[in-house]
Design an enzyme around this catalytic site. Sequence first.
Site, short mmCIF file in Angstrom:
data_model
loop_
_atom_site.label_atom_id
_atom_site.label_comp_id
_atom_site.label_asym_id
_atom_site.label_seq_id
_atom_site.Cartn_x
_atom_site.Cartn_y
_atom_site.Cartn_z
N HIS A 1 33.57 -1.24 13.89
CA HIS A 1 33.72 -2.39 13.00
C HIS A 1 33.37 -1.99 11.58
O HIS A 1 32.38 -1.29 11.37
CB HIS A 1 32.79 -3.52 13.46
CG HIS A 1 32.81 -4.72 12.55
ND1 HIS A 1 33.82 -5.64 12.57
CD2 HIS A 1 31.93 -5.11 11.58
CE1 HIS A 1 33.56 -6.58 11.66
NE2 HIS A 1 32.42 -6.27 11.05
N ILE B 1 66.56 3.00 12.08
CA ILE B 1 66.99 3.71 10.88
C ILE B 1 67.39 2.74 9.78
O ILE B 1 66.99 2.88 8.62
CB ILE B 1 68.15 4.67 11.22
CG1 ILE B 1 67.67 5.77 12.17
CG2 ILE B 1 68.73 5.28 9.96
CD1 ILE B 1 68.79 6.62 12.74
N GLY C 1 73.71 -2.29 10.83
CA GLY C 1 72.86 -1.96 11.96
C GLY C 1 71.40 -2.29 11.68
O GLY C 1 70.83 -1.78 10.72
N GLY D 1 68.72 -1.59 13.51
CA GLY D 1 67.81 -0.81 14.34
C GLY D 1 66.78 -0.10 13.48
O GLY D 1 66.58 -0.41 12.31
N GLU E 1 69.72 28.25 16.33
CA GLU E 1 69.81 27.12 15.40
C GLU E 1 70.66 27.51 14.20
O GLU E 1 70.42 28.53 13.56
CB GLU E 1 68.41 26.70 14.93
CG GLU E 1 68.39 25.65 13.83
CD GLU E 1 69.16 24.37 14.19
OE1 GLU E 1 70.08 24.02 13.44
OE2 GLU E 1 68.83 23.76 15.23
N GLY F 1 63.71 22.77 12.76
CA GLY F 1 63.20 21.40 12.77
C GLY F 1 64.20 20.34 13.12
O GLY F 1 63.85 19.20 13.38
N GLY F 2 65.49 20.70 13.11
CA GLY F 2 66.51 19.75 13.52
C GLY F 2 66.63 18.55 12.59
O GLY F 2 66.14 18.55 11.46
N GLY G 1 73.40 3.64 15.20
CA GLY G 1 72.89 4.44 16.31
C GLY G 1 73.32 5.90 16.20
O GLY G 1 73.92 6.31 15.21
N VAL H 1 81.27 -5.56 10.93
CA VAL H 1 82.05 -5.03 9.82
C VAL H 1 83.33 -4.44 10.40
O VAL H 1 83.28 -3.57 11.28
CB VAL H 1 81.26 -3.97 9.04
CG1 VAL H 1 82.14 -3.33 7.97
CG2 VAL H 1 80.02 -4.58 8.41
#
Length: 466
Positions: free
Chosen positions: A445, A185, A181, A183, A33, A39-40, A273, A238
Amino acid sequence: MSTYDVVILGGGPGGYNAAIRAGQLGLKAACVEGRSTLGGTCLNVGCMPSKALLHASELYDAAMGAEFANLGIEVKPTLNLAQMMKQKDESVSGLTKGIEFLFRKNKVDWIKGWGHIDGPGKVTVTDSAGSKTELSAKDIIIATGSEPTPLPGVDIDNKRILDSTGALSLAEVPKHLVVIGAGVIGLELGSVWRRLGAQVTVVEFLDRICPGVDGEAGKTLQRSLTKQGISFKLSSKVTSATTSANGVQLSVEPAAGGTAELLEADYVLVAIGRRPYTQGLGLENVGLATDKRGMLANKGHRTEAAGVWVIGDVTSGPMLAHKAEDEAMACVEQIVGKAGEVNYDLIPNVIYTRPELASVGKTEEQLKAEGRAYKVGKFPFTANSRAKINHETEGFAKVLADERTDEILGVHLVGPSVSEMIGEYCVAMEFSASAEDIALTCHPHPTRSEALRQAAMNVEGMATQM
């Protein structure tokens, strides 16, 4: 040259889980990494920091508006954006350090740098100083994740035109934020900045938000976000962006063609995306090539090259952290001879707006396209006692069941905390449960989860609380 049983390229949710599982199963594992933290995208500049800002902005909005006042809590909050960002960064740091601890616990080596496949079983890692380390392994797992998809004519500089990373670390609240976008994000980060005081306009090429989700659920979420002050320009594209010292001017046209209009914003978020991160990995050295989207094909997580595996965003399926985690487990278990597998029909999807949208299984549109006969059970949160008492009544629970067998085929939730509740149906559907199975199961409940039971009961028109 250091020798390992398995070398994993990428330290995100797929990569670090694969490395940890490999260590648990007795393999000598290395995770390559290049970031300064593990953690990416998810942990560093994606899932986790966005949830920190979603949570903080929801509390701020509640205190600023009528929500606290209605509860008899009288306050006059002041936004300290620098502190909000600081606590976000501290939370992220704690999580990434946790992965380092798990690596040590499971005897996984973190090789810091960027990996390049030099041939079968051979990886060269180049660190930030240019030093190279050679690794060999019987198996290589590619888990390099994805990156934001660029938009032609709109150049991201993370000053005025932002990707998701830039939108997570603004030093000021935008006056007008345009999100390209509609979506996950775009909606999540757009809602963060709307709650903190920005005017937000979302431009979407399609005629609906949240492409791929159940149509009714998507329309319900759009109505709610519109009431919160987010503006939508659907069926729009756009075509260009011009930046200045103080903002951005966007040219927006109808998707089907027509007269362009100009939108003025001080910041723009490009959220159309993500695309697989597969360039520069040396795939050609093991005879691999990607498709035109940059994705690698797989069959049971195996590529066409012997000893090379692929998981997560770089291969087929939804680009979701929990999908990558599932594939990580299954992939490593196959490497050691176990029967690891992933049920791709039951990967849940969540949009962490307010209200949240969570789903698993088939949508009504998919079932109709398949010609499959189904029944629908719905229950609104307006009729749920806990949601009503908490003033969180927007949305519904919807259960789709096979008309003949009553097996649950899909579940779609819009409402409070539904991200935490969809797991019940994931478990139920993994065991091929019927709607009646949920209808006969006692739920506590008063809880929001009772809406899940009532929706299942209403598959046969037997809901008792509406």
